[in-house]
Design a protein around this motif. Structure first.
Motif, mmCIF file in Angstrom:
data_model
loop_
_atom_site.group_PDB
_atom_site.id
_atom_site.type_symbol
_atom_site.label_atom_id
_atom_site.label_comp_id
_atom_site.label_asym_id
_atom_site.label_seq_id
_atom_site.Cartn_x
_atom_site.Cartn_y
_atom_site.Cartn_z
ATOM 1 N N ILE A 1 34.212 68.269 79.237
ATOM 2 C CA ILE A 1 33.789 69.631 78.867
ATOM 3 C C ILE A 1 32.266 69.666 78.705
ATOM 4 N N ASN A 2 31.718 68.652 78.046
ATOM 5 C CA ASN A 2 30.267 68.618 77.844
ATOM 6 C C ASN A 2 29.505 68.475 79.165
ATOM 7 N N LEU B 1 35.076 72.423 69.590
ATOM 8 C CA LEU B 1 34.673 72.217 70.981
ATOM 9 C C LEU B 1 33.546 73.140 71.419
ATOM 10 N N ASP C 1 38.225 63.958 77.635
ATOM 11 C CA ASP C 1 38.195 65.375 78.017
ATOM 12 C C ASP C 1 37.039 66.114 77.363
ATOM 13 N N ILE C 2 36.674 65.671 76.178
ATOM 14 C CA ILE C 2 35.520 66.298 75.510
ATOM 15 C C ILE C 2 34.255 65.970 76.315
ATOM 16 N N TYR D 1 43.976 65.192 71.142
ATOM 17 C CA TYR D 1 43.291 65.342 72.424
ATOM 18 C C TYR D 1 42.593 64.039 72.756
ATOM 19 N N ARG E 1 38.651 65.801 82.263
ATOM 20 C CA ARG E 1 37.557 64.935 82.734
ATOM 21 C C ARG E 1 37.672 64.721 84.240
ATOM 22 N N MET F 1 38.916 71.200 66.198
ATOM 23 C CA MET F 1 38.388 70.322 67.264
ATOM 24 C C MET F 1 36.898 70.540 67.489
ATOM 25 N N TYR G 1 39.278 61.943 73.955
ATOM 26 C CA TYR G 1 37.830 62.086 73.900
ATOM 27 C C TYR G 1 37.213 62.194 75.299
ATOM 28 N N LEU H 1 44.621 70.504 77.717
ATOM 29 C CA LEU H 1 43.712 69.905 76.720
ATOM 30 C C LEU H 1 44.502 68.931 75.833
#
Ligand SMILES: CC(=O)N[C@H]1[C@H]([C@H](O)[C@H](O)CO)O[C@](OP(=O)(O)OC[C@H]2O[C@@H](n3ccc(N)nc3=O)[C@H](O)[C@@H]2O)(C(=O)O)C[C@@H]1O
Length: 414
Positions: free
Chosen positions: A278-279, A305, A274-275, A270, A381, A303, A272, A253
């Protein structure tokens, strides 16, 4: 002609030739194709076919030797004489036979055709061991019209070779022609010693067109990548569904760097992308949980998350086993992204495993997919996309396979 079942079977060895030097793509034989080293695709098929008494890689290169052993093959270190650009497969196979007197039949499987399936190899082994053929090689059916070449001083006009231009066949009215596709060459010792890979009582094995891939030049690589994702062999127990992705925090992460301020506060960063990953996973119904060996709870809560996390995890395997029990999941339904030695056990057990590009060597060895992105720079991602692609492709390939099997279609040797 059936051999007596009571007779001991001739020793059938699978042999993948994988020299270190390659003309176009450097170290092509272990370059990652869809996250798996090239030789890995055919080794997996050969080992799972269960018809070979031994499975070998003949190489002159340390790194290839390591990868071959990692996939469960035995390694024959070949001499420099048969490792040149000019060395032929036949010379290399003969050299192998000189060192392995126990081998009666060689199945030379070319890594450059990575869409091979155990079911193909089982049928070929049957042709050579039970039906008495001396050599069997792979072919594919093509519907291509051939024209003669125009050569200066010889002829001025081209001529049709396998068509009548006045009555051109439609694809469905023409059976097409068989072409050697270079996926494999099986031959008995006596033939190879005489200088032939094809001879004696010969059979061809017709491969399904979608399994027939030949990486010859650089531009074939991305096409082969798409092909294996759609039609390649992914192991005995194909992926069914991924319900949980567990991701290591430091090094996956984040990039592993921790900034410490004068007042003893920690800062990590981190990506973005990767966020977003995750979503996307959550949207597809895949839970994402985080795991860390150190107490990074403050950074994680900052964070925001929205992921369950376990910090101070001294034994990651135990944490995962507890999670599995709580949610009611098998290892097959768990994907794992890790980068350190402490992740190795989880990587080995998970149904799908990945590492960022900069993971430690041990973690890389244990993982099924090596990301192009580094930790903290889009690896989650990328791994998420890999999961989606595999789930889609593996399921559609399985459906197709089921349809073909239920229609009772059977291609085979002639
Ligand atoms: C059995 C045989 O004759 N194989 C030859 C095939 C075959 O004729 C075609 O695939 C048919 O479509 O063609 C070649 O195929 P290529 O050069 O890609 O080699 C196929 C794979 O075998 C490895 N190899 C080959 C020869 C050798 N002495 N040592 C090796 O390790 C390569 O590293 C690669 O993984 C060619 O195009 O020149 C050369 C190969 O030698």
């Amino acid at each position: 002609m059936e051999t007596d079942e009571a007779q001991p079977r001739a020793h059938l060895a699978a042999l993948v030739l994988a020299r270190g030097g390659s003309k176009g793509i450097p170290l092509k034989n272990i370059k990652l194709l869809a996250g798996v080293p090239l030789i890995g695709w055919v080794l997996r098929a050969a080992l799972d076919a269960g018809v070979f008494h031994s499975v070998w890689v003949s190489t002159d290169h340390d790194e290839i030797e390591k990868v071959a052993k990692q996939f469960g093959a035995q390694v024959h270190r070949r001499s420099p004489e048969v490792s040149q650009d000019s060395s032929t497969s036949l010379e290399t196979i003969r050299e192998f036979l000189n060192h392995h007197h126990e081998v009666d039949i060689v199945g030379n499987i070319q890594a450059t055709s990575p869409c091979l399936h155990p079911s193909d190899l089982i049928k070929v082994a049957n042709l050579i061991q039970k039906e008495g053929f001396d050599s069997v090689f792979s072919v594919v059916r093509r519907h291509q019209f051939r024209w003669s070449e125009v050569k200066k001083g010889e002829n001025k006009m081209t001529e049709p070779q396998n068509l009548n231009p006045a009555k051109r066949y439609r694809r469905q009215d023409w059976p097409g022609e068989l072409y050697e596709n270079g996926s494999f060459y099986f031959a008995k010792r006596h033939l190879i010693e005489k200088g032939y890979l094809q001879g004696g009582k010969m059979a061809y094995y017709e491969m399904r067109a979608e399994h027939s891939v030949d990486i010859d030049i650089d531009i074939d690589w991305p096409i082969a990548e798409q092909r294996v994702l759609s039609f390649g062999y992914f192991g005995k127990d194909p992926l069914k569904e991924v319900k949980l992705l567990v991701c290591s925090v430091d090094g996956c992460l984040t990039n592993g760097r921790i900034y410490v301020t004068e007042d003893h506060k920690e800062m990590v960063s981190y990506d973005y992308r990767d966020i977003v990953g995750i979503n996307l996973l959550k949207k597809r119904g895949i839970q994402v949980r985080l795991i860390s060996e150190r107490d990074c709870s403050k950074s994680l809560s900052a964070m925001q998350l929205g992921c369950v996390a376990e910090v101070n995890a001294t034994n990651k395997l135990r944490v995962l086993e507890n999670w599995q029990k709580d949610i009611g999941l098998s290892w097959k339904e768990v994907a794992y992204l890790g980068n350190e030695e402490s992740d190795v056990e989880c990587l080995k057990k998970a149904g799908m495993s990945g590492v960022p590009a900069d993971a430690c060597a041990l973690a890389q060895k244990a993982a099924g997919y090596i990301c192009k992105s580094s930790g903290g720079c889009g690896a989650i991602r990328e791994f998420a996309e890999h999961i989606f692609l595999l789930l889609e492709k593996v399921n559609s390939a399985r459906k197709q396979m089921e349809e073909v099997n239920s229609a009772g279609e059977d291609t085979g040797g002639k």
